[in-house]
Design a protein around this motif. Sequence first.
Motif: not given
Length: 123
Positions: A10-11, A13-18, A63-69, A71-76
């Motif tokens: 998730g991180g 993906i979020g970092s690349v999108l950011r 697990n979905q919350t970890l991936l999205l919150a 992971g993704f939001c943390g990387g984003f």
Amino acid sequence: MKQWLLVFLGGGIGSVLRHLIARHFNTYFSHFFLGTFIVNVLGSLLIGLILGFSVKGQYLSENQTLLLAAGFCGGFTTFSTFAFEKHALLTAGELFHFSFYLIASIVVGIAAVAGGLWLAKLF
């Protein structure tokens, strides 16, 4: 181990999108980082939605919350976590702690950037 991988994925993906959003939108104005602003606001909205759905319990698994919150939001944007934590302090009625943490985070964060730039000049 699975949870670490979810946060890692998730991180990333979020970092690349950011990066892509900032790269595109930060060129619009010379003194306002529109891309970074968009990412911070969007990340704050997303973490609110994700954690809100997670609290309801039936919408997102742990697990979905970890991936999205985390992971993704943390990387984003880490700003999303910062905003969520400030909201939690406000809703708990902790106005002093909210104000202190908000001001300290901004002032110390800017000072840390200045300190890092100064240290880099030394080497």
